[in-house]
Design a protein around this motif. Structure first.
Motif, mmCIF file in Angstrom:
data_model
loop_
_atom_site.group_PDB
_atom_site.id
_atom_site.type_symbol
_atom_site.label_atom_id
_atom_site.label_comp_id
_atom_site.label_asym_id
_atom_site.label_seq_id
_atom_site.Cartn_x
_atom_site.Cartn_y
_atom_site.Cartn_z
ATOM 1 N N HIS A 157 -41.408 40.031 5.437
ATOM 2 C CA HIS A 157 -40.001 39.808 5.768
ATOM 3 C C HIS A 157 -39.205 41.022 5.296
ATOM 4 O O HIS A 157 -39.487 41.543 4.217
ATOM 5 C CB HIS A 157 -39.533 38.532 5.050
ATOM 6 C CG HIS A 157 -38.134 38.115 5.382
ATOM 7 N ND1 HIS A 157 -37.023 38.682 4.785
ATOM 8 C CD2 HIS A 157 -37.669 37.191 6.248
ATOM 9 C CE1 HIS A 157 -35.938 38.111 5.276
ATOM 10 N NE2 HIS A 157 -36.296 37.196 6.167
ATOM 11 N N ALA A 197 -37.877 24.284 10.622
ATOM 12 C CA ALA A 197 -37.373 22.904 10.573
ATOM 13 C C ALA A 197 -36.124 22.809 9.690
ATOM 14 O O ALA A 197 -35.118 22.187 10.068
ATOM 15 C CB ALA A 197 -38.457 21.967 10.047
ATOM 16 N N ALA A 198 -36.163 23.440 8.520
ATOM 17 C CA ALA A 198 -35.011 23.356 7.606
ATOM 18 C C ALA A 198 -33.798 24.073 8.203
ATOM 19 O O ALA A 198 -32.646 23.701 7.932
ATOM 20 C CB ALA A 198 -35.374 23.955 6.251
ATOM 21 N N HIS A 199 -34.049 25.076 9.032
ATOM 22 C CA HIS A 199 -32.974 25.807 9.707
ATOM 23 C C HIS A 199 -32.257 24.895 10.722
ATOM 24 O O HIS A 199 -31.026 24.930 10.846
ATOM 25 C CB HIS A 199 -33.575 27.049 10.387
ATOM 26 C CG HIS A 199 -32.588 27.880 11.146
ATOM 27 N ND1 HIS A 199 -32.380 27.742 12.502
ATOM 28 C CD2 HIS A 199 -31.756 28.867 10.738
ATOM 29 C CE1 HIS A 199 -31.463 28.624 12.891
ATOM 30 N NE2 HIS A 199 -31.064 29.310 11.844
ATOM 31 N N GLU A 216 -44.502 28.955 5.230
ATOM 32 C CA GLU A 216 -43.088 29.042 4.844
ATOM 33 C C GLU A 216 -42.199 29.282 6.070
ATOM 34 O O GLU A 216 -41.103 28.722 6.189
ATOM 35 C CB GLU A 216 -42.886 30.154 3.810
ATOM 36 C CG GLU A 216 -43.464 29.789 2.441
ATOM 37 C CD GLU A 216 -43.601 30.974 1.487
ATOM 38 O OE1 GLU A 216 -43.855 30.733 0.284
ATOM 39 O OE2 GLU A 216 -43.483 32.145 1.935
ATOM 40 N N LEU A 217 -42.667 30.123 6.978
ATOM 41 C CA LEU A 217 -41.888 30.393 8.195
ATOM 42 C C LEU A 217 -41.674 29.113 8.996
ATOM 43 O O LEU A 217 -40.558 28.826 9.449
ATOM 44 C CB LEU A 217 -42.616 31.438 9.059
ATOM 45 C CG LEU A 217 -41.957 31.722 10.418
ATOM 46 C CD1 LEU A 217 -40.669 32.525 10.265
ATOM 47 C CD2 LEU A 217 -42.920 32.455 11.357
ATOM 48 N N ALA A 240 -41.947 25.913 7.998
ATOM 49 C CA ALA A 240 -41.090 24.966 7.261
ATOM 50 C C ALA A 240 -39.624 25.384 7.384
ATOM 51 O O ALA A 240 -38.725 24.547 7.515
ATOM 52 C CB ALA A 240 -41.505 24.906 5.790
ATOM 53 N N THR A 241 -39.390 26.697 7.361
ATOM 54 C CA THR A 241 -38.015 27.201 7.464
ATOM 55 C C THR A 241 -37.417 26.922 8.840
ATOM 56 O O THR A 241 -36.223 26.639 8.968
ATOM 57 C CB THR A 241 -37.985 28.711 7.160
ATOM 58 O OG1 THR A 241 -38.486 28.915 5.829
ATOM 59 C CG2 THR A 241 -36.577 29.274 7.250
ATOM 60 N N VAL A 290 -44.301 36.697 2.934
ATOM 61 C CA VAL A 290 -44.020 35.287 3.203
ATOM 62 C C VAL A 290 -45.219 34.728 3.964
ATOM 63 O O VAL A 290 -45.933 35.476 4.635
ATOM 64 C CB VAL A 290 -42.751 35.103 4.078
ATOM 65 C CG1 VAL A 290 -41.487 35.420 3.292
ATOM 66 C CG2 VAL A 290 -42.832 35.970 5.335
#
Lengths: 191, 191
Positions: free
Chosen positions: A135, A151-153, A145-146, A148-149, A141
């Motif tokens: 990143h 979804a969290a985004h 993690e990408l 999961a991010t 990263v």
């Protein structure tokens, strides 16, 4: 950030089917909330250099095109040897000009469905999720993690949309503003 | 709270059709987001004495039964001469026991639709919206403020649901937690 241990002790590890389940639902949730709402709800923002619900949907479409799947592919293809392109947080502005919110909602549903098809076609194995990319700000990263991010985004922008819309009634609610948590939120996601 | 003048200058006054438009959409938005999601998303909370998405839907149903329309009727019938019953923020707990999230989502849609039917049947005129009731903590409030709060209350809980769900991926997103505004939100709506 103060998070007591018991709070972190019970939270989820990344789980790809759970991520996909959430990613699948976001376009329909935004569609149900926003389609055909009076434009005063969907085109107003929180002030200069902040986003309206319309802007958020445009930003989500832009992410489908340039962020999540392209970065996942880079991790699988190049690992840490190639740094992600920085994400352009204003990239959606030009693309959304002249579009209606209904068109953007349709486009987001189409783009997300396409991204999820591409994700499934990658047939990711558990060991793939541990593969690393680079990143531009964070360094190494993982693919896990990408994803999961991603979804969290979605959730950070649903959080933002509800805050931006609630802001429009900040005065209308009178003294109840003291009880409405969304009106105390300091706009962490904006612009 | 610091809100620059330009931010307040451009926000909406209360508008009953706009309020109804939003109130109409919330059950479908929560349904699209939550139905059949893995329970790790919908039953986990942010730690002790906080709410899960499931709890929030139960609370919204409880509000339909005991808060919004009953208070609107009290304003119209008694004005400031009778104080609202305090709202029981734990009132939903018993009612939701043994229910599935799918059942609660159905019940919320049904209860909201019924409330909106009752609201329309009141045939409120602009002058009715200025009528005053008495809130146990705030004192005098207008019917207009109550109805605007009903809509903003939906948004505060959509804001909360997105935050509670994002919390579950707090660790899974790795360094991206720094970029996700929803993970900086201090839980203003909980419990």
């Amino acid at each position: 950030m103060e998070i007591a241990d018991f709070r972190l002790g019970n939270i989820m590890e990344h789980n790809l089917p759970h991520t996909i389940a959430l990613l699948t639902r976001t376009p329909a949730a935004l569609n149900a909330l926003l389609r055909d709402l009076p434009e005063t709800w969907t085109f107003k923002n929180e002030g200069e250099n902040t986003w309206s619900a319309f802007d958020v949907v445009a930003h989500l479409i832009y992410g489908e095109r340039t962020d999540w799947i392209p970065r996942a592919r880079m991790i699988l293809q190049f690992g840490e040897t190639k740094t992600f392109e920085p994400f352009d947080r204003a990239g959606h502005v030009q693309e959304s000009q002249g579009q209606s919110l209904a068109e953007l909602l349709d486009e987001f549903a189409r783009a997300r469905s396409e991204s999820l098809g591409q994700l499934r076609a990658l047939n990711l194995r558990p060991e793939d999720l541990q593969r690393r990319g680079r990143h531009p700000a964070f360094g190494a990263v993982t693919l896990s993690e990408l994803l999961a991010t991603w979804a969290a985004h979605d959730l950070t922008h649903l959080h933002q949309v509800s805050r931006v819309m609630a802001h429009q009634y900040r005065q209308a609610v009178g003294p109840w503003s003291a009880y409405l948590g969304v009106l105390q939120c300091a706009g962490h996601s904006s612009p």
